[in-house]
Design an enzyme around this catalytic site. Structure first.
Site, short mmCIF file in Angstrom:
data_model
loop_
_atom_site.label_atom_id
_atom_site.label_comp_id
_atom_site.label_asym_id
_atom_site.label_seq_id
_atom_site.Cartn_x
_atom_site.Cartn_y
_atom_site.Cartn_z
N LYS A 1 0.90 -1.04 -0.32
CA LYS A 1 0.26 0.09 -0.35
C LYS A 1 1.44 1.66 -0.06
O LYS A 1 2.14 1.02 0.66
CB LYS A 1 -1.23 0.08 0.92
CG LYS A 1 -1.67 1.24 1.68
CD LYS A 1 -2.43 0.78 2.64
CE LYS A 1 -3.83 1.91 2.65
NZ LYS A 1 -5.21 1.67 4.04
N SER B 1 -8.96 1.50 3.06
CA SER B 1 -8.48 2.80 2.48
C SER B 1 -7.01 1.45 1.15
O SER B 1 -6.90 2.04 0.13
CB SER B 1 -7.54 3.87 2.64
OG SER B 1 -7.36 3.58 3.63
N SER C 1 -9.55 0.00 7.56
CA SER C 1 -8.78 -0.05 5.95
C SER C 1 -8.73 -1.04 5.79
O SER C 1 -8.20 -1.04 4.60
CB SER C 1 -7.80 1.07 5.82
OG SER C 1 -8.65 2.22 5.90
#
Lengths: 101, 485
Positions: B76, B151, B175
């Site tokens: 990420k 996210s 997330s």
């Protein structure tokens, strides 16, 4: 009764947060923040008498911070740090910024 | 070997034995990424040359050790990889190349992993759909008109689409777990303090955690074992000796007790999500677990508490983005205007909104009591979980009230977007380990009025602090009894 934030309130917050928002955006944010704050302010109605005596530090973090031995160790290489800067004077070992005023 | 379908464990074993080369596995992954990414937009950055060079070096090495030897991994974009563009989904860091690796990265590479690129995310991890990325949203591989969640949406999409077997995400209020649920993969939020946050671009420091996303529970557990453990760079990283997350994967659920907070299922939970939860509970019961009903009375306040505390911490953490030392810098004649223009030009509307809210919470005025009150209610939420978990091993509930929603559905309504996190924020506030595991696909049937096709449903298991191995054990039990879509 939840407070309604105004564009002027948002302008003050923006100044605190070093943001430069156009007037139209301030009003839109004021409306959105008012909705969110009205929703969040419900926490005031929760009976917290059983935890009120707890110290702030105890409440702030799930665990107590862990210390390490106080011995110096190498840190980030200066040249590597300066390489990230938008403007740097590598020879002087400094980052350059506009004058304060 | 089918390198697309293979798990990280299978790939690592095969490469160490010499049955397949790291170059072949990584090359295949890069080919799949090149084909799929223009549509899915799971990756912001792909570093093919660097990944292949590393893979070749791993193939040349005379000793091959490391649980993830040659395994391609996606990371990420809130996690720093040295000299690999790391944007946090923000214009402000669009060209930032970190001068150091996050601890989780150092450990992945020490185990032989090959990082092939950085995945898309909501800006500074603030969002539940990746629609707040400055680089455009990612798409859900199950239905490209829908969000993969957020996210960590890019990481979940990359794993679900078979581009990589494992990825790293980060979880502050859900997330990792929510995108895992939306994409039909496994995503684990470790106990707070289990994994170092050094090198994770900070959002809310008392909540942030790095964690694994994978197609199988065993792969997730392996990645967590690799990345977890004491780190002198992170004062909140627990130095106590760890139990392997894989210790109990083969054990059944006999002797384990699970509580279900049925009162949280009343409002807003889709029928298909309830069906998924029931199926998972049946699977656990078949595997020997005892299930009963519990109450988490203060969970109704979890979203407001999170909105107040996480934004307060974020407003403080994001003060560092000022154009001085790294990232974008706006042209200006004075220092103050440089700060303000840099930040205003660099941050998107969701980040700006959260900074303003956090600044409000922390500033003097009639609302100054809100922060302390929120901290106190957080303590009550934590206590609810401790009471429920006293005499039980886990709590089971859905990960999200709904399955993946359409792109554009909520992005204009911030409060509605925040409420979609309602089931994931409470365990995060309590600092507990929590996993989302697939509970099957919702059936395509005429009774579904929205006309949606098959979409994944995730179920969430929350465990006692530092009992991540037990969470994985129960997740494995669900996985054993759940047909794969």
């Amino acid at each position: 009764m939840a407070p309604q934030l105004t564009g002027a309130d948002v302008a003050r917050l923006a100044e605190l947060a070093a943001l430069d928002l156009p007037a139209a955006d301030r009003d839109a944010f004021a409306r959105q923040l008012s909705d969110i704050v009205a929703h969040a302010a419900v926490v005031r109605q929760v009976d917290t008498s059983s935890v009120e005596a707890a110290a702030a530090a105890e409440l702030a973090s799930p665990i107590a911070p862990i210390a390490r031995a106080d011995t110096p160790t190498p840190s980030l290489d200066r040249a590597a740090a300066l390489a990230s800067a938008p403007e740097a004077d590598a020879a002087a070992g400094l980052m350059r910024v506009p004058r304060v005023r | 070997m089918d390198t697309r379908a293979a798990t990280a464990i299978e790939i690592g074993d095969a490469i160490r034995r010499g049955d397949v080369t790291a170059e072949r596995v990584v090359g295949d992954a890069l080919t799949r990424v090149a084909e799929a990414n223009p549509d899915l937009h799971a990756f912001i950055t792909v570093e093919a040359d660097r990944a292949l060079a590393r893979a070749r070096a791993l193939d040349r090495a005379t000793t091959r050790a490391g649980a993830l030897y040659g395994v391609p991994v996606a990371v990420k974009d809130t996690i720093c990889v040295r000299d690999m563009r790391t944007t946090a989904g923000s214009r402000l860091l669009a060209d930032y190349r970190p001068p150091y690796d996050a601890t989780a990265i150092t450990r992945l590479e020490a185990a032989g992993a090959v990082i092939i690129g950085k995945t898309n995310c909501d800006e500074f991890a603030m969002g539940s759909s990746t629609e707040h990325s400055a680089f455009g949203p990612s798409r859900n591989p199950w239905d490209r008109s829908r969000t993969p969640g957020g996210s960590s949406g890019g990481s979940a999409a990359a794993v679900a689409a078979g581009l990589v077997p494992v990825a790293l995400g980060s979880d502050t209020g859900g997330s990792i777990r929510q995108p895992a649920a939306f994409c039909g993969v496994v995503g684990m939020r470790p106990t707070y303090g289990a994994v170092s946050r050094h090198g994770l671009i900070a959002f809310a420091s008392s909540l942030d955690q790095v964690g694994p996303i994978a197609r199988t529970v065993a792969d997730c557990a392996l990645v967590q074992d690799v990345i977890a453990g004491a780190d002198p760079h992170d004062a909140t990283c627990d130095p106590a000796p760890r139990v392997s997350c894989r210790r109990d994967l083969a054990a059944d659920a006999r002797g384990l007790r699970i509580g279900v907070p049925r009162h949280l299922l009343d409002a807003g939970v889709e029928r298909e999500v309830r069906t998924g939860l029931d199926a998972a509970l049946e699977a656990l019961a078949r595997d020997g677990a005892e299930i009963d009903t519990i109450e988490l009375p203060h969970s109704a306040h979890a979203v407001p508490v999170y909105a107040l505390l996480a934004t307060a911490e974020a407003s403080s953490n994001l003060a560092r983005y000022d154009g001085v030392r790294y990232g974008r810098r706006a042209a200006a004649d004075t220092l103050d205007s440089m700060y303000a223009r840099t930040r205003t030009e660099g941050f998107g509307p969701e980040v700006t909104r959260r900074i303003l809210l956090g600044t409000y919470v922390l500033s003097a005025g009639d609302q100054a009591d809100l922060y302390r009150k929120a901290q106190q209610v957080r303590a009550l939420i934590r206590r609810d979980f401790e009471r429920a978990l006293d005499g039980r091993h886990a709590i089971a509930l859905p990960t999200s009230p709904t399955r993946a929603f359409p792109l554009g559905d909520r992005v204009a309504d911030p409060l509605r977007m925040y409420l979609s996190d309602i089931l994931t924020v409470a365990p995060a506030l309590a600092g507990l380990p929590a996993i989302s595991v697939p509970a099957g696909l919702s059936a395509a049937n005429g009774a579904d009025q929205m006309g949606r096709g098959r979409l994944p449903v995730g179920v969430q298991l929350v465990g006692r602090a530092h009992n991540d191995a037990t969470v994985y054990r129960l997740a494995a039990a669900i996985e054993r009894h759940t047909p794969r879509g």
